[in-house]
Design an enzyme around this catalytic site. Structure first.
Site, PDB file in Angstrom:
ATOM      1  N   LYS A  26       0.806  -1.160   0.184  1.00  0.00           N
ATOM      2  CA  LYS A  26      -0.037  -0.015  -0.084  1.00  0.00           C
ATOM      3  C   LYS A  26       0.784   1.175  -0.131  1.00  0.00           C
ATOM      4  O   LYS A  26       2.273   1.116   0.286  1.00  0.00           O
ATOM      5  CB  LYS A  26      -0.653  -0.055   1.286  1.00  0.00           C
ATOM      6  CG  LYS A  26      -2.071   0.940   1.226  1.00  0.00           C
ATOM      7  CD  LYS A  26      -3.057   0.717   2.229  1.00  0.00           C
ATOM      8  CE  LYS A  26      -4.299   1.687   2.343  1.00  0.00           C
ATOM      9  NZ  LYS A  26      -5.444   1.430   3.028  1.00  0.00           N
TER      10      LYS A  26
ATOM     11  N   ASP B  39      -3.401  -4.266  -5.279  1.00  0.00           N
ATOM     12  CA  ASP B  39      -4.756  -3.584  -5.002  1.00  0.00           C
ATOM     13  C   ASP B  39      -4.744  -2.129  -5.938  1.00  0.00           C
ATOM     14  O   ASP B  39      -3.791  -1.436  -5.826  1.00  0.00           O
ATOM     15  CB  ASP B  39      -4.799  -3.362  -3.365  1.00  0.00           C
ATOM     16  CG  ASP B  39      -6.299  -2.825  -3.244  1.00  0.00           C
ATOM     17  OD1 ASP B  39      -6.668  -1.774  -3.785  1.00  0.00           O
ATOM     18  OD2 ASP B  39      -6.820  -2.986  -2.359  1.00  0.00           O
TER      19      ASP B  39
ATOM     20  N   HIS C 208      -4.046   1.054  -4.308  1.00  0.00           N
ATOM     21  CA  HIS C 208      -2.774   1.330  -3.456  1.00  0.00           C
ATOM     22  C   HIS C 208      -1.424   2.052  -4.203  1.00  0.00           C
ATOM     23  O   HIS C 208      -0.235   1.657  -3.651  1.00  0.00           O
ATOM     24  CB  HIS C 208      -2.481  -0.167  -2.759  1.00  0.00           C
ATOM     25  CG  HIS C 208      -3.429  -0.589  -1.835  1.00  0.00           C
ATOM     26  ND1 HIS C 208      -3.170  -1.681  -0.909  1.00  0.00           N
ATOM     27  CD2 HIS C 208      -4.658  -0.043  -1.471  1.00  0.00           C
ATOM     28  CE1 HIS C 208      -4.306  -1.948  -0.285  1.00  0.00           C
ATOM     29  NE2 HIS C 208      -5.294  -0.936  -0.563  1.00  0.00           N
TER      30      HIS C 208
ATOM     31  N   ASP D 208     -11.927   2.859  -2.547  1.00  0.00           N
ATOM     32  CA  ASP D 208     -12.679   1.662  -2.481  1.00  0.00           C
ATOM     33  C   ASP D 208     -14.184   1.652  -3.008  1.00  0.00           C
ATOM     34  O   ASP D 208     -15.015   1.303  -2.498  1.00  0.00           O
ATOM     35  CB  ASP D 208     -12.612   0.638  -1.270  1.00  0.00           C
ATOM     36  CG  ASP D 208     -11.233   0.415  -0.992  1.00  0.00           C
ATOM     37  OD1 ASP D 208     -10.680  -0.568  -1.574  1.00  0.00           O
ATOM     38  OD2 ASP D 208     -10.550   0.884   0.112  1.00  0.00           O
TER      39      ASP D 208
HETATM   40  C1  RNT Z   1      -6.636  -2.082   2.688  1.00  0.00           C
HETATM   41  C2  RNT Z   1      -6.398  -3.260   1.871  1.00  0.00           C
HETATM   42  C3  RNT Z   1      -7.071  -4.572   2.441  1.00  0.00           C
HETATM   43  C4  RNT Z   1      -8.484  -4.416   2.978  1.00  0.00           C
HETATM   44  C5  RNT Z   1      -9.150  -5.678   3.257  1.00  0.00           C
HETATM   45  C6  RNT Z   1     -10.398  -5.419   4.134  1.00  0.00           C
HETATM   46  O1  RNT Z   1      -6.539  -0.961   2.350  1.00  0.00           O
HETATM   47  O2  RNT Z   1      -6.873  -3.010   0.686  1.00  0.00           O
HETATM   48  O3  RNT Z   1      -7.116  -5.448   1.454  1.00  0.00           O
HETATM   49  O4  RNT Z   1      -9.304  -3.701   2.049  1.00  0.00           O
HETATM   50  O5  RNT Z   1      -8.207  -6.457   3.817  1.00  0.00           O
HETATM   51 ZN    ZN Z   2      -6.821  -4.758  -0.833  1.00  0.00          ZN
END
Ligand code: RNT
Ligand code: ZN
Length: 426
Positions: free
Chosen positions: A235, A266, A269, A303
Site C-alpha cells: 500500500k 490492489d 494502493h 474503495d
Molecule cells: C486495505 C487493503 C485490504 C483491505 C481488506 C479489508 O487498504 O486493501 O485488502 O481492504 O483486507
Molecule cells: Zn486490498
C-alpha cells in the site's frame, strides 16, 4: 421505473449476429465464452457489512479504512451475510470464490483471541462453501483490534505486539490450509497490515526490517501449496499513515520474489495516476502467481465499486493477452455503504467478467502481427474499431446460458430482495 427486458429469442438472435461479426475477425465467440465460464472471481465478504465482522462490530473500523454511507440492510451476522452472498452469486454468471477475513469467524458467542483462531471457527463457512461449490480465500485481520491501536502490528517496536500478530497470521495460514484441503482448491491467504506513520518518520529502515523478520517467522512453516498460497499486499498510504507505509510496493515486491510467494496488487494502493495493468507483465517475469484486489480509487484509495473503466479493461487485456489466466488470482476489494450492498458485489463482479470477455474477444493474433511488423496505424485503427463490436450481445448470451438475469434485469431481483429481506433489518 419498470424496464422491459429482452426475450430469450432476442438475446439468441443478437448473439448469432454477433458471432458472425466476430468470425469475420477470426474470433470464436463460443470459445471465448467457454474460457470465461472457467474464471472464478473471489468475492470479498466484507462488502456485505462494511468490514465489521462478527467479533465486536460496534468497535468500529480501524486500520485507516473507511466505509462511508448508511444504506440500510447490512448483514448483522453470518446467516445474513451468507444469504446476501447467495443472492449476489445467483446474479453473477459462472462459479465464484469467497474471500473471507479472520473477523468473520463464528465462535458461538465465545471470545476467541485472534491468535487462537482455528479451522473449527470457520466450519459453517466451509460447509456452505462446499454445498455451493465456492473456493475460499482468506485474510488475517490485522486491524480493528486494541493491539493494532498504535497503528503498528507486524512492524511494531513492541515485541509482544509483533508476536501476537505473528501468531495470528500463522493461525490464519493453517485455517487457509484447512480451506484448501476441505474444498479441493488452494486458498490464497493474503497478509495486509496498516502499519505506517502519519507524519514524516526519522527511521524508515527499522520498521521494514522488523516486518521482514515477522514475515519470516510467519512463513517459517512450509505449507503445501496445493492447499494454501501465501500473499502479501502493498500500500502507498492510508488514513493515519499518510507519510510512510512500512509494507510499500518495493518492500513486498522484493519480499515476494525473494521468498517465492504471491504479491497482491490492489488497484487503489498506488499513486492516483499509476495503474496496476502495466505491472503484471513485469511482475510475472519473476513471480509465478499474483493476487489482484480489483478496486476503484476516486482521488484516493476510496474503495468505490468497480466500474467498466479503461483501466479495468486494460487489466483484463493484460491478463488475457499475456496468457496469465492461471497465474492471476482475481479478487475484489471495495466497500460502499451508500448503496445496496448486494448490488455492489454484483455490479463489480459482472464488470470484471465483462472486461475479461471483451479481452477474450480480441483478434489477438492479428493485433500482434500488426505490432511485430510495425504497422502501428492499423494496430491503432483496429483497437479503436473493436470498441464498437457487439460484445454486449455476447455478454447477454453468456448470462442467459449461465442462468442468471440478462442485463439490467438483475436489478429486479435486487429490488425484490431488498423488500423481502434487507429492509427488515433495522
Ligand atoms: C486495505 C487493503 C485490504 C483491505 C481488506 C479489508 O487498504 O486493501 O485488502 O481492504 O483486507
Ligand atoms: Zn486490498
Amino acid at each position: 421505473m419498470m424496464a422491459n427486458h429482452p426475450t430469450d429469442k432476442q438475446i439468441q438472435d443478437a448473439y448469432a449476429t454477433a458471432k458472425e461479426r466476430y468470425a469475420t475477425l477470426d474470433v470464436d465467440t463460443d470459445q471465448a465464452l467457454n474460457t470465461l465460464a472457467q474464471i472464478s472471481i473471489s468475492l470479498h465478504c466484507w462488502q456485505g457489512d462494511d468490514v465489521r465482522g462478527f467479533e465486536s462490530p460496534e468497535a468500529g473500523l480501524g486500520g485507516g479504512l473507511a466505509a462511508t454511507g448508511n444504506y440500510p440492510g447490512k448483514a448483522r451476522n453470518a446467516e445474513e451475510l451468507r444469504r446476501d452472498l447467495d443472492k449476489a452469486y445467483s446474479l453473477i454468471p459462472g462459479r465464484h470464490r469467497l474471500n473471507l477475513h479472520a473477523i468473520y469467524a463464528e465462535t458461538g458467542g465465545r471470545k476467541v483471541e485472534r491468535n487462537e483462531l482455528r479451522p473449527e471457527h470457520f466450519a459453517n463457512w466451509v460447509d456452505w462453501a462446499r454445498e455451493n461449490g465456492h473456493g475460499i480465500d482468506f485474510n488475517p485481520t490485522c486491524f480493528s483490534h486494541p493491539l493494532a491501536g498504535s497503528g503498528f502490528t507486524l512492524a511494531s517496536y513492541d515485541e509482544g505486539i509483533r508476536n501476537f500478530w505473528i501468531e495470528h497470521c500463522i493461525a490464519c495460514r493453517k485455517i487457509g490450509e484447512h480451506f484448501g484441503r476441505e474444498l479441493g482448491t488452494p486458498c490464497v491467504t493474503n497478509i495486509w497490515i496498516p502499519d505506517g506513520f502519519k507524519d514524516i518518520p526519522v527511521d524508515r529502515k527499522t520498521p521494514r526490517l522488523l516486518l521482514k523478520d515477522s514475515l519470516d517467522k510467519i512463513l517459517a512453516e512450509k505449507i503445501d501449496p496445493r492447499y494454501n498460497l501465501d500473499s502479501v499486499e502493498s500500500k502507498l498510504f492510508g488514513i493515519g499513515s499518510e507519510s510512510y507505509v512500512v509494507g510499500s510496493y518495493e518492500f513486498y515486491l522484493g519480499y515476494a520474489i525473494a521468498n517465492h510467494i504471491l504479491l497482491c496488487l490492489d488497484s487503489g494502493h498506488f499513486h492516483p495516476t499509476e495503474v496496476i495493468s502495466d505491472k503484471l507483465s513485469s511482475i510475472l517475469a519473476f513471480l509465478d502467481e499474483v493476487l489482484l484486489h480489483v478496486s476503484r480509487g476516486v482521488r484516493w484509495d476510496s474503495d468505490h465499486v468497480v466500474i467498466l473503466s479503461d483501466e479495468l479493461q486494460a487489466l483484463a487485456q493484460e491478463i488475457i493477452r499475456g496468457g496469465f489466466l492461471d497465474r492471476v488470482h482475481i479478487g475484489l476489494d471495495y466497500f460502499d455503504a451508500s448503496i445496496n450492498r448486494v448490488a455492489a458485489w454484483v455490479i463489480g463482479a459482472r464488470n470484471v467478467l465483462r472486461a475479461l470477455l471483451m479481452a477474450l474477444l480480441e483478434p489477438l493474433d492479428q493485433l500482434r502481427e500488426l505490432e511485430v511488423t510495425g504497422d502501428y496505424t492499423r494496430r491503432l485503427a483496429l483497437l479503436e474499431e473493436l470498441k464498437g463490436l457487439p460484445s454486449g450481445a455476447v455478454w447477454d448470451y453468456f448470462c442467459l446460458q449461465q442462468g442468471v438475469p440478462v442485463g439490467f434485469s438483475f436489478m429486479d431481483e435486487i429490488r425484490a430482495y431488498e423488500e423481502q429481506e434487507l429492509s427488515k433489518r433495522i
